[in-house]
Design a protein around this motif. Structure first.
Motif, short mmCIF file in Angstrom:
data_model
loop_
_atom_site.label_atom_id
_atom_site.label_comp_id
_atom_site.label_asym_id
_atom_site.label_seq_id
_atom_site.Cartn_x
_atom_site.Cartn_y
_atom_site.Cartn_z
N VAL A 45 85.90 -10.12 21.84
CA VAL A 45 87.27 -10.45 22.25
C VAL A 45 88.19 -10.41 21.03
N ILE A 47 88.01 -15.21 32.00
CA ILE A 47 89.41 -14.78 31.96
C ILE A 47 90.00 -14.73 33.36
N ASN A 107 93.14 -18.40 29.10
CA ASN A 107 93.70 -17.44 28.14
C ASN A 107 93.32 -17.80 26.71
N CYS A 135 89.92 -18.35 23.76
CA CYS A 135 88.55 -17.99 23.39
C CYS A 135 87.65 -19.19 23.66
N LEU A 152 94.26 -16.18 23.21
CA LEU A 152 93.98 -14.75 23.11
C LEU A 152 95.28 -13.97 23.21
N THR A 156 93.53 -9.49 26.29
CA THR A 156 92.22 -9.69 26.93
C THR A 156 91.37 -8.43 26.91
#
Length: 685
Positions: free
Chosen positions: A291, A306, A311, A313, A320, A323
């Motif tokens: 990611v 996700i 949203n 890690c 993030l 994605t």
């Protein structure tokens, strides 16, 4: 006993004609190679069910060619001319093409070969024509062959007209029958059983075992196809074969792997390298991806994470920026090699999904619906346990294939039928029936819509809990725990499950006393439940901290991760309960894996901040603790270094008589827990 090669099926690829090149050999070696190659082809059996005349004709010709090559070997001076050598080199390429085509047809799917019968027949006709052309230009006179061999060459060339014949009319009729059946299935017309039986008899698919092998061959063919139409057609054939297998030959019992294979697989499940485990699921990654933060997860787990609205890690808690998932091919290759060494079949879950993605046809879905309805009708009459076991096993296999199958099975009303086979009375009479029923329930729960169906069906959740607490085998208990893990990915169900004392106690007992992967399934479910504060209170009342300390030596990563999550969400009660774990955590800090040391450092920081001087004093008494923290600051992960720095500052402030409960502005990372299903849950065995 060696593991069957079927555990690691080779990826079958059909090489094009241009893939073969002439060898760089001396004249004598070239002729010797041609003799050997022609003998190999002559030893191949002609096809039994399809293209029999085509295969028989070309094998017979190659067998006769061996006589020509042997004559040339006896007279090495007879083929020294460049034209003769060029013909022999081209003959080598042609024989390789013939051998490859015959082996490809013999080893592949009969159903797929039937649909491609015209194209394959054209390939045989082309090979025959090429063979005749080579014999036409071969300098027979210059070779000074004996009269008998010259007549033999002339005989082969004169068979040109026979080689030009098209496919057997019976093959064409059979192909039209199969296409008509597939067309009817698309229109939701149930195939005539007599006609279906005739087709399968003509193809040599005469029992459930041969049908199972045919489905495996078709699965390979799905991967071989590069266009969506070909994939869709192959998947429709899988559905047809599966339906016919049930209707014509009844349910089958699961094949038992060799004893050594079971032993090796169980042993390896306790020693998976930490880098090969998904940080979300704590299980072996099948399709690792990276990611935006640089962390690696299993594709299925992080995708569902996700899709469920997160949203961040999961491991670092960082937001993030995007994605996008980047395949970690190097790690995937290492995992594949490790699985082979440990005798564990490795199937990348993403590969199968990619191969099937977007390729489901009306025929495939229609066949799946008919199959599910047929199997459930067999269960509706209350069959004997042995019969029900076979039927439920087939539902189990169907439910693990893809999302459409899970939807079709649940929509057909399978869950109430499965509930009947979860009780202890069934387990005492037929333990495998309970295992198959709970595993089918697990497979169905992977689909989001089915989670609601299971939670709302009378007796379903109680049945799962009963298997968790008193299942007949560890496999049944482990799959019950995995089902709870899957269901708890929905937050409202997580809270509901966490409030049930029987669920908490069942998971605790299994994690403490279970065997093999069942313990890991229980710990994964506990970690999921620890995502809710109310559930954490129930876990603490059930003795979760004591249980985690008890299993920390054998399941270090899982135990430390759970303790971190519980201390984060459990408040002062959890911190006080964790005082007894400080010594264990300091040991992990010194000797644990990279990931376990990171979680241990984070947990100790929270305990020391919230537990005050008493907690810090207890940690300070650990021999060499400051040196261990310094080592972690130098060699740990980014987060581990940050936590180790915080821990060292806390110890020094305590030693200086200052307040220990200090905020660390440099670290706002939150502990997150998994809300997705594990790879093992996705494709249970």
């Amino acid at each position: 006993m060696a593991v069957s090669p079927h555990a690691f099926p080779p990826r079958k690829r059909r090489p094009p004609a241009g893939a073969f090149v002439s060898p760089r050999l001396s004249d004598v070696e070239l002729v010797q190679t041609l003799i050997h190659l022609s003998q190999e082809i002559a030893s191949l059996r002609p096809f039994q069910y399809l293209l029999r005349s085509c295969s028989l004709s070309i094998v017979r010709k190659v067998n006769l060619l061996a006589v020509l090559f042997e004559e040339l070997l006896r007279r090495p001076t007879s083929y020294c001319s460049p034209s003769a050598v060029l013909c022999l080199e081209e003959m080598y390429i042609l024989l390789q093409r013939i051998k490859t085509l015959i082996e490809d047809c013999c080893n592949g799917s009969k159903m797929w070969l039937l649909l491609q019968v015209e194209l394959v027949s054209d390939s045989f006709r082309e090979l025959n024509a090429d063979l005749t052309t080579l014999l036409d230009v071969f300098p027979v006179r210059e070779a000074q062959l004996s009269d008998d061999v010259e007549e033999l060459v002339a005989l082969i060339k004169n068979q040109r007209s026979r080689a030009g014949a098209r496919a057997d009319p019976r093959d064409d009729d059979l192909r039209r029958d199969v296409l008509a059946i597939l067309d009817g299935i698309e229109r939701e017309v149930v195939p005539d059983q007599a006609k279906l039986a005739a087709v399968f008899e003509s193809l040599g698919l005469r029992d459930s075992s041969s049908c199972r092998e045919e489905m495996e061959s078709l699965e390979e063919e799905v991967q071989n196809q590069s266009d969506e139409k070909g994939k869709s057609q192959a998947i429709a054939l899988i559905g047809l074969v599966r339906f016919a297998k049930f209707v014509l030959y009844g349910g089958s019992t699961p094949p038992k792997p060799p004893a050594e294979f079971r032993r090796r697989k169980s042993a390896s499940s306790l020693a998976i390298p930490a880098d090969f485990r998904c940080p979300i699921t704590l299980d072996l990654m099948r399709d690792p991806v990276v990611v935006e933060t640089g962390q690696t997860y299993d594709r299925e787990s992080i995708t569902l994470w996700i899709q469920s609205g997160h949203n961040t890690c999961p491991k670092t808690g960082q937001a993030l920026a995007h994605t996008n998932l980047i395949p970690n091919r190097a790690l995937k290759n290492l995992i594949s090699l490790w699985c082979r060494e440990q005798r564990i079949p490795f199937e990348a879950s993403g590969d199968a999904a990619t191969a099937r993605g977007g390729a489901r046809s009306k025929g495939a879905i229609g066949a799946t619906k008919m199959t599910a309805s047929f199997l459930l009708r067999k269960l509706s009459g209350g069959p004997p346990a042995e019969v029900a076991d076979g039927v439920v096993y087939e539902l189990r296999e169907l439910a693990k294939s893809d999302s459409e199958s899970r939807a079709c099975i649940a929509e057909a009303g399978a869950i109430p039928h499965l509930v009947r086979y979860l009780g202890s009375d069934v387990a005492s009479e037929c333990p495998t029936l309970q295992v198959n029923a709970i595993t089918t329930m697990l497979n169905l729960s992977i689909l989001e819509a089915n989670k609601a169906r299971i939670m709302e069906t009378d007796g379903a959740l109680n049945g799962v809990i009963e298997v968790l607490r008193s299942g007949a085998t560890w496999e049944a208990k482990g799959n019950a725990a995995a089902t709870i893990f899957s269901l708890s990915s929905v937050h409202s169900y997580m809270r509901r499950l966490g409030r049930k004392t029987r669920v908490v106690k069942g998971l605790m007992d299994l994690a403490r006393d279970g065997h093999g992967s069942a313990r890991r399934d229980a710990l994964a479910a506990i970690l999921n439940l620890a995502g809710d504060r109310e559930a954490v209170a129930s876990l603490l009342e059930g003795g979760m901290v004591e249980m985690v300390c008890g299993v920390m030596e054998s399941l270090q990563d899982e135990a430390v991760t759970i303790l971190e999550a519980v201390v984060k969400r459990g408040g002062l009660v959890a911190v006080m309960a964790a005082f007894g774990a400080i010594r264990k955590l300091s040991t992990v800090l010194r000797e644990g894996s990279e990931r376990a040391r990171e979680s241990a450092a984070a947990t100790l920081v929270m305990i020391c901040r919230k537990g005050g001087s008493d907690a810090v004093a207890q940690l300070a008494t650990m021999p060499g603790i400051e040196r261990v923290i310094w080592e972690l600051m130098g060699t740990g992960t980014v987060r581990a270094k940050r936590k180790a720095g915080s821990l060292l500052r806390i110890l020094r402030r305590w030693a200086a008589g200052l307040d220990c409960d200090m905020a660390d502005s440099g670290d706002t990372t939150n502990v997150t827990t998994s809300t997705t299903t594990t790879t093992r849950i996705m494709l249970p065995s």
